[in-house]
Design a protein around this motif. Structure first.
Motif, PDB file in Angstrom:
ATOM      1  N   ASP A  25      -1.814  22.932  23.783  1.00  0.00           N
ATOM      2  CA  ASP A  25      -2.190  24.208  23.168  1.00  0.00           C
ATOM      3  C   ASP A  25      -2.980  25.047  24.160  1.00  0.00           C
ATOM      4  O   ASP A  25      -3.910  24.546  24.804  1.00  0.00           O
ATOM      5  CB  ASP A  25      -3.024  23.984  21.909  1.00  0.00           C
ATOM      6  N   ILE A  78       3.689  21.328  19.931  1.00  0.00           N
ATOM      7  CA  ILE A  78       3.418  22.595  20.591  1.00  0.00           C
ATOM      8  C   ILE A  78       2.597  23.497  19.682  1.00  0.00           C
ATOM      9  O   ILE A  78       2.944  23.708  18.522  1.00  0.00           O
ATOM     10  CB  ILE A  78       4.744  23.269  20.996  1.00  0.00           C
ATOM     11  N   VAL A  80       1.674  26.908  18.409  1.00  0.00           N
ATOM     12  CA  VAL A  80       2.355  28.207  18.441  1.00  0.00           C
ATOM     13  C   VAL A  80       1.438  29.369  18.074  1.00  0.00           C
ATOM     14  O   VAL A  80       1.882  30.485  17.911  1.00  0.00           O
ATOM     15  CB  VAL A  80       3.587  28.207  17.509  1.00  0.00           C
ATOM     16  N   ILE A  92       3.367  27.135  25.617  1.00  0.00           N
ATOM     17  CA  ILE A  92       4.691  27.002  25.018  1.00  0.00           C
ATOM     18  C   ILE A  92       5.736  26.703  26.092  1.00  0.00           C
ATOM     19  O   ILE A  92       6.593  25.830  25.927  1.00  0.00           O
ATOM     20  CB  ILE A  92       5.052  28.269  24.227  1.00  0.00           C
ATOM     21  N   GLN A  96       7.905  23.288  26.283  1.00  0.00           N
ATOM     22  CA  GLN A  96       9.370  23.375  26.291  1.00  0.00           C
ATOM     23  C   GLN A  96       9.964  22.676  27.512  1.00  0.00           C
ATOM     24  O   GLN A  96      10.956  21.958  27.403  1.00  0.00           O
ATOM     25  CB  GLN A  96       9.799  24.838  26.246  1.00  0.00           C
ATOM     26  N   LEU A 106      10.771  19.274  20.166  1.00  0.00           N
ATOM     27  CA  LEU A 106       9.524  20.002  20.048  1.00  0.00           C
ATOM     28  C   LEU A 106       9.069  19.957  18.592  1.00  0.00           C
ATOM     29  O   LEU A 106       9.886  20.071  17.667  1.00  0.00           O
ATOM     30  CB  LEU A 106       9.704  21.463  20.473  1.00  0.00           C
ATOM     31  N   PRO A 108       6.557  22.080  16.518  1.00  0.00           N
ATOM     32  CA  PRO A 108       5.642  23.226  16.508  1.00  0.00           C
ATOM     33  C   PRO A 108       4.653  23.190  15.341  1.00  0.00           C
ATOM     34  O   PRO A 108       5.029  22.914  14.199  1.00  0.00           O
ATOM     35  CB  PRO A 108       6.589  24.438  16.375  1.00  0.00           C
ATOM     36  N   GLU A 199       6.639  23.969  11.956  1.00  0.00           N
ATOM     37  CA  GLU A 199       6.740  25.425  11.993  1.00  0.00           C
ATOM     38  C   GLU A 199       7.977  25.838  12.800  1.00  0.00           C
ATOM     39  O   GLU A 199       8.586  25.028  13.501  1.00  0.00           O
ATOM     40  CB  GLU A 199       5.490  26.033  12.639  1.00  0.00           C
ATOM     41  N   ALA A 200       8.314  27.103  12.692  1.00  0.00           N
ATOM     42  CA  ALA A 200       9.396  27.638  13.517  1.00  0.00           C
ATOM     43  C   ALA A 200       8.945  27.659  14.973  1.00  0.00           C
ATOM     44  O   ALA A 200       7.754  27.830  15.268  1.00  0.00           O
ATOM     45  CB  ALA A 200       9.755  29.046  13.063  1.00  0.00           C
ATOM     46  N   GLU A 201       9.900  27.476  15.879  1.00  0.00           N
ATOM     47  CA  GLU A 201       9.573  27.490  17.302  1.00  0.00           C
ATOM     48  C   GLU A 201       9.442  28.934  17.781  1.00  0.00           C
ATOM     49  O   GLU A 201      10.242  29.437  18.562  1.00  0.00           O
ATOM     50  CB  GLU A 201      10.662  26.759  18.102  1.00  0.00           C
ATOM     51  N   GLN A 202       8.397  29.575  17.296  1.00  0.00           N
ATOM     52  CA  GLN A 202       8.172  30.989  17.590  1.00  0.00           C
ATOM     53  C   GLN A 202       6.682  31.257  17.666  1.00  0.00           C
ATOM     54  O   GLN A 202       5.931  30.880  16.770  1.00  0.00           O
ATOM     55  CB  GLN A 202       8.811  31.860  16.507  1.00  0.00           C
TER      56      GLN A 202
END
Length: 222
Positions: A25, A78, A80, A92, A96, A106, A108, A199-202
Motif C-alpha cells: 500500500d 493491493i 486501492v 498498484i 500488478q 491480485l 484488491p 474490491e474492483a481492481e481500480q
C-alpha cells in the motif's frame, strides 16, 4: 472436472499453510507486509513522496525477516485507496508487476478498511470514521459501523471527499499515519475464508485528474 479459480487456489494454499500473502500500500507513505505460516511481517516508510525508492527495500526486508521465498507467494493484496494519484499508482503498479511475474491473483482492498479493523478490534464500540488528508484542502472520509460475523469492517458510508472548511469533527474519528499492510493481509485472509468478494481492481482517486483530454480538436488553417 472444473478447475479451481485463482482465488480458490489461494484459499486452498492458505488452509494448507503452504501459501504466503503479500500486501502493498502506498496511499500514505509506503507499507509492505508478508503473511506466512500464521505470522505477518511488516516494513514501512513514512516518506510521503519517495514510494518508488522505498518499496524495493521494504519488500527485501519482509522476505528476509520471514525467511520465505518469492515463489511462496500465492496472492498479492493491493491497497486501492482512497489516496492521491501519485502515491497510489506506485503501489498498484508494483503489486500488478509482482502478481504478473508470479502468475498469482491480485486481491484488491480499500486501505481505510485496514485502519478500521485495527481500531474496531481494539474495542471501539460505536464504529469508526477514517479521515485522511486528500490535499487541496480536502479530506478522504469513510465510515464503518462495526465488524461483521467474519471480522470484516462494515462500511456504513462509502469513501468520499469532504472540503476541509465543511468538515465536522466526530468523537469516533481516526487520522492514520499510514495504511497498515499487515492488516490488509489479515483482511484478505478473512475474506478468502468467508468467501467474500474483493474490491474492483481500480484505484480510488475520488477526484478527476488534473490533465484532461480536450473535448474537440481545433483545426489548423493552412
Amino acid at each position: 472436472m472444473l478447475s479451481a479459480s485463482p482465488v480458490e487456489r489461494v484459499l486452498e494454499a492458505e488452509e494448507q499453510g503452504a501459501g504466503a500473502l503479500l500486501a502493498i500500500d502506498t496511499a500514505l507513505g509506503t507499507s509492505v507486509a508478508l503473511g506466512v505460516s500464521g505470522r505477518v511481517y511488516e516494513a514501512v516508510s513514512d516518506d510521503p513522496r519517495r514510494h518508488a525508492e522505498a518499496i524495493g527495500g521494504l519488500l527485501a526486508r519482509v522476505f528476509a525477516a520471514s525467511g520465505a521465498t518469492v515463489s511462496a507467494v500465492t496472492g498479492v493484496v493491493i491497497g486501492v485507496g482512497p489516496g492521491p494519484f501519485t502515491g497510489l499508482r506506485v503501489g498498484i503498479a508494483a503489486a500488478q508487476a509482482f502478481a504478473l511475474g508470479r502468475g498469482v491473483p491480485l486481491l484488491p482492498l480499500q486501505g481505510h478498511e485496514a485502519v478500521a479493523l485495527a481500531v474496531l478490534e481494539a474495542g471501539a464500540a460505536s464504529g469508526v470514521r477514517v479521515v485522511q488528508d486528500a490535499r487541496r484542502r480536502e479530506l478522504f472520509v469513510t465510515e464503518y459501523s462495526g465488524l461483521d460475523w467474519a471480522g470484516v469492517p462494515v462500511r456504513s458510508e462509502e469513501p468520499h471527499l469532504v472540503p476541509r472548511a465543511e468538515y465536522r469533527e466526530a468523537r469516533n474519528e481516526v487520522w492514520p499515519e499510514r495504511i497498515p499492510a499487515a492488516r490488509l493481509v489479515q483482511l484478505a485472509a478473512r475474506r478468502l475464508a468467508s468467501g467474500r468478494r474483493f474490491e474492483a481492481e481500480q484505484a480510488l482517486y475520488l477526484r478527476a485528474p488534473d490533465v484532461k483530454q480536450p473535448s474537440a480538436v481545433k483545426r489548423v488553417s493552412a
